[in-house]
Design a protein around this motif. Structure first.
Motif, short mmCIF file in Angstrom:
data_model
loop_
_atom_site.label_atom_id
_atom_site.label_comp_id
_atom_site.label_asym_id
_atom_site.label_seq_id
_atom_site.Cartn_x
_atom_site.Cartn_y
_atom_site.Cartn_z
N ARG A 1 0.85 -1.18 0.00
CA ARG A 1 0.00 0.00 0.00
C ARG A 1 0.89 1.24 0.00
N THR A 2 0.37 2.34 -0.48
CA THR A 2 1.11 3.60 -0.45
C THR A 2 1.19 4.10 0.99
N GLN B 1 5.46 6.50 -0.69
CA GLN B 1 6.22 5.45 -1.37
C GLN B 1 5.46 4.13 -1.31
N VAL B 2 5.71 3.30 -2.33
CA VAL B 2 5.26 1.92 -2.33
C VAL B 2 6.48 1.05 -2.55
N ALA C 1 1.97 0.79 -10.48
CA ALA C 1 2.18 1.67 -9.32
C ALA C 1 2.35 3.13 -9.77
N ALA D 1 1.87 6.63 -7.48
CA ALA D 1 2.86 6.44 -6.43
C ALA D 1 4.04 7.40 -6.65
#
Length: 271
Positions: free
Chosen positions: A193-194, A198-199, A227, A232
């Motif tokens: 998850r974000t 960041q992911v 992403a 993201a």
């Protein structure tokens, strides 16, 4: 200068928000643990500035975020780290080594990792045969079995059942599969998850019989692009420094080194 600890994610975020936001990539291990950590901590300088953070994973392994070596050594002092002495600890190499040496306990490196951040995503060339797709509920048994194999491959003790673990990722649209030319799933990758801008990619796994065909590159590129398309700000991943193949692969796809991490295992009590 002192460490403070809490089991409240809200209290931790309030205290350490500025420090976490200053470098979310280097604090990625802590950020992805905040909402399920057994214990969270932050180090304050004499003027109240937070210059170090940590999160204790559900399994009891402390993850050291960005911190000074002084803060890391202070964790080894009496009353420094709440609870029993950990059997393992991980984080940026300098901080982990400073803490481990300060404990006086014998230890050995368990794994050396490198954190990468995506720059310009570059599709694999040549492109692997097949195509990427999101995993569905029907894929849960296969993905759960692969997750156990993945745990063994990276040197971890596999859990008895990964059904809930993979179902969560699949239901949230965070796990992708690569299907080979015959339509069979042959590789997988997931994304966190974000959190904090960041992911992080994880669970990048191809069964041994399917390796050498570029499937991992294909699914990694697909997850990375998904992403980015989802907005993201930063896309990260860890690689095992003992695996030159994966390190080279991710760099070909556009990932660039950020910092090195170390997880150590303690092999006894303080001398």
């Amino acid at each position: 200068m002192t460490w403070s600890f809490t089991d409240s994610a809200a209290a931790f975020r309030a205290a350490a928000a500025e420090h976490l936001a200053a470098d979310p990539a280097r604090n990625t291990a802590v950020l992805t643990l905040v909402d399920r950590a057994g214990r969270l901590g932050w180090w304050e300088e004499a003027d109240g500035t937070v210059t170090g953070v940590l999160a204790v994973a559900p399994a009891g392994v402390p993850a050291l975020g960005v911190m000074t070596e002084e803060a890391a050594r202070a964790l080894a002092l009496p009353g420094g780290l709440p609870g029993e002495q950990p059997t393992q600890v991980g984080g940026e190499t300098a901080a982990v080594e400073a803490y481990a040496e300060a404990t006086g306990r014998p230890w050995t490196p368990a794994v050396r990792l490198r954190l990468f951040r995506l720059g310009e995503l570059t599709p694999p060339d040549p492109a692997p045969a097949g195509t990427a797709r999101l995993a569905t509920g029907a894929d849960v048994p296969l993905v759960a079995a692969w997750t156990g194999e993945y745990a063994v491959a990276i040197g971890e003790e596999p859990a008895g059942d990964y059904t809930g673990f993979v179902t969560e990722r699949i239901s949230e649209g965070r796990l992708w599969l690569w299907e080979g030319p015959d339509g069979r799933p042959v590789s997988m990758a997931a994304v966190s998850r974000t959190s904090g801008g960041q992911v992080r990619l994880h669970l990048v796994y191809t069964p041994p019989a399917e390796r050498g065909r570029g499937y991992a590159a294909g699914v990694t590129e697909a997850v990375s692009r998904a992403a980015l398309d989802a907005g993201a700000p930063q896309v990260l991943l860890f690689t095992d420094l003992a695996n030159p193949t994966s390190n080279a692969l991710y760099q070909r796809l556009g990932y660039r080194p950020v910092t090195d991490h170390l997880r150590v295992a303690f092999t006894g009590l303080a001398r």
